[in-house]
Design a protein around this motif. Structure first.
Motif, PDB file in Angstrom:
ATOM      1  N   CYS A 222       0.850  -1.184   0.000  1.00 18.14           N
ATOM      2  CA  CYS A 222       0.000   0.000   0.000  1.00 18.14           C
ATOM      3  C   CYS A 222       0.893   1.243   0.000  1.00 18.14           C
ATOM      4  CB  CYS A 222      -0.899   0.002   1.232  1.00 18.14           C
ATOM      5  SG  CYS A 222      -1.878   1.492   1.358  1.00 18.14           S
TER       6      CYS A 222
ATOM      7  N   CYS B 220      -0.079   3.495   3.497  1.00 17.03           N
ATOM      8  CA  CYS B 220       0.359   3.138   4.852  1.00 17.03           C
ATOM      9  C   CYS B 220       1.528   2.171   4.842  1.00 17.03           C
ATOM     10  CB  CYS B 220      -0.810   2.572   5.666  1.00 17.03           C
ATOM     11  SG  CYS B 220      -1.393   0.982   5.104  1.00 17.03           S
TER      12      CYS B 220
ATOM     13  N   ARG C 186      -0.181  -6.009   1.651  1.00 19.64           N
ATOM     14  CA  ARG C 186      -1.553  -6.480   1.813  1.00 19.64           C
ATOM     15  C   ARG C 186      -1.917  -7.529   0.772  1.00 19.64           C
ATOM     16  NH1 ARG C 186      -4.116  -0.883  -0.471  1.00 19.64           N
ATOM     17  NH2 ARG C 186      -3.157  -1.093  -2.506  1.00 19.64           N
TER      18      ARG C 186
ATOM     19  N   HIS D  98      -7.125   0.033   1.153  1.00 19.62           N
ATOM     20  CA  HIS D  98      -6.841   1.066   2.147  1.00 19.62           C
ATOM     21  C   HIS D  98      -8.107   1.878   2.412  1.00 19.62           C
ATOM     22  CE1 HIS D  98      -4.046   3.636   4.343  1.00 19.62           C
ATOM     23  NE2 HIS D  98      -4.877   4.606   4.024  1.00 19.62           N
TER      24      HIS D  98
ATOM     25  N   ARG E 240      -6.006   2.812   7.429  1.00 22.14           N
ATOM     26  CA  ARG E 240      -5.332   1.517   7.516  1.00 22.14           C
ATOM     27  C   ARG E 240      -5.843   0.635   6.393  1.00 22.14           C
ATOM     28  NH1 ARG E 240      -5.921  -0.679  13.618  1.00 22.14           N
ATOM     29  NH2 ARG E 240      -4.195  -2.085  13.191  1.00 22.14           N
ATOM     30  N   CYS E 241      -5.089  -0.431   6.111  1.00 25.18           N
ATOM     31  CA  CYS E 241      -5.536  -1.374   5.093  1.00 25.18           C
ATOM     32  C   CYS E 241      -6.428  -2.430   5.745  1.00 25.18           C
ATOM     33  CB  CYS E 241      -4.347  -2.020   4.399  1.00 25.18           C
ATOM     34  SG  CYS E 241      -3.761  -1.023   3.024  1.00 25.18           S
TER      35      CYS E 241
HETATM   36 ZN    ZN Z   1      -2.977   1.080   3.362  1.00 22.49          ZN
END
Ligand code: ZN
Ligand code: ZN
Length: 344
Positions: free
Chosen positions: A137, A140, A144, A150, A156-157
């Motif tokens: 990502c 952040c 992932r 996200h 946050r993811c």
């Molecule tokens: Zn993220």
């Protein structure tokens, strides 16, 4: 896609979207307070005014109580069970009374690689579970797996990100609370429809059309009328929303984000004279079984009727796939849409 329309249109749209995020993010707790107030008033109206008028109370009382319990519990869970973040430790099922017990059947073994012993992921002969590919990502920095996105409000993811729900939930809908979200929609539709169907005589009485003995209840008739009208509207709206979410989303094995992305992939594939295949789609029945985790290796069917907690079939880092597919059909490496488009 950006090249199809003037850039400033997208810029404007994104600025508006971000403003919307900020406003709804701040208003979240008020929405929750409002939703709790409405739910409470609705339940009081039902159990004080409508419930005593029902025949066969020995059977209708437990059924109505169970529906109300499901409604309140799934609302509580959807607001309080975190959706599952990419950077949080592996979750294990709880052991309390609110946790359903998994079916005990042979024919499958726990997935043991990577030290993720028996945390909701199982191999089976029937379902082909593959490790998800990962991306980084750019917002952040989290590594992932597929289906994670996200969230700009949570920053946050989120695993199997569906959407951020500001109205009355105030958090993301993702892997660990998506089932509660759909169950809440279902029970909200059922409750409001029951309210409308079972409470219409009392509505006539409240309006003053049938003048039996005035209004013999503690709850004011105006409040009852308000809740009744709201139930008519919500029963229709939520019923349609639930049906749409269940049939076009869950049964098609697509999250809200994927529904949009796949639309794009289908277009690209069509231009090449190919057909896009969603590799997560195992057929409507299997998709529903996996979502509610009630398949042969999941939890018993009664978990749909009692307000219980269960684990999803996966930890969010592996996904069941159509046999013979490692990725979506007709989608080339590097063609996947990412939420990085937002960064501009
Ligand atoms: Zn993220
Ligand atoms: Zn969020």
């Amino acid at each position: 896609m950006t090249s199809l329309a003037p850039r400033w249109v997208f810029r404007c749209f994104r600025a508006l979207e971000r403003l919307g995020d900020r406003v709804t993010g701040a208003a979240g707790p008020f929405f929750i307070a409002f939703a709790i107030a409405l739910l409470s008033v609705g339940l009081v109206c039902f159990f004080e005014i409508i419930q005593p008028t029902l025949s066969y109370p020995w059977i209708t009382t437990p059924i109505c109580t169970l529906i109300a319990l499901n409604l309140v519990a799934h609302y509580f869970y959807v607001c309080t069970v975190p959706p599952g973040f990419v950077d949080e430790p592996q979750r294990a099922p709880g052991s309390g009374i609110l946790w359903a017990k998994r079916k005990r059947r042979g024919g499958h073994r726990a997935l043991t690689d990577g030290g993720l012993n028996n945390v909701g992921v199982r191999w089976s002969d029937e379902v082909n579970i593959t490790r998800a590919s990962t991306t980084k990502c750019r917002r952040c920095g989290a590594i992932r797996p597929e289906r994670a996105h996200h969230c700009r409000i949570c920053n946050r993811c989120v695993l199997k990100y569906d959407h951020h729900c500001p109205a009355g939930v105030n958090q993301c809908i993702g892997l660990h609370n998506e089932r509660h979200f759909v169950m809440f929609l279902a029970y909200l539709a059922i409750s409001t429809i029951c309210f409308v169907v079972l409470g219409y005589q009392k509505m006539w009485q409240a309006v003053g059309y049938v003048d039996e003995a005035g209004w013999p209840h503690r709850t004011p008739d105006v409040l009852y009328m308000m809740i009744y009208i709201l139930s008519v509207v919500l029963g229709l709206a939520v019923g349609i929303m639930f049906g749409w979410h269940l049939w076009c989303g869950v049964a098609a094995a697509e999250t809200s984000v994927e529904a949009q992305d796949h639309e794009m992939y289908r277009k690209v594939a069509k231009e090449r004279g190919e057909t896009f295949v969603n590799s997560f789609d195992l057929g409507k029945r299997k998709n529903l079984e996996l979502f509610f985790n009630i398949g042969p290796e999941g939890y018993p069917l009664y978990t749909l009727f009692f307000p219980l907690r269960i684990m999803p079939y996966t930890d969010g880092f592996r996904w069941a796939r159509k046999k013979g597919y490692e990725r979506h059909g007709s989608l080339r490496e590097g063609e996947e849409l990412t939420d990085e488009d937002d960064l501009e």
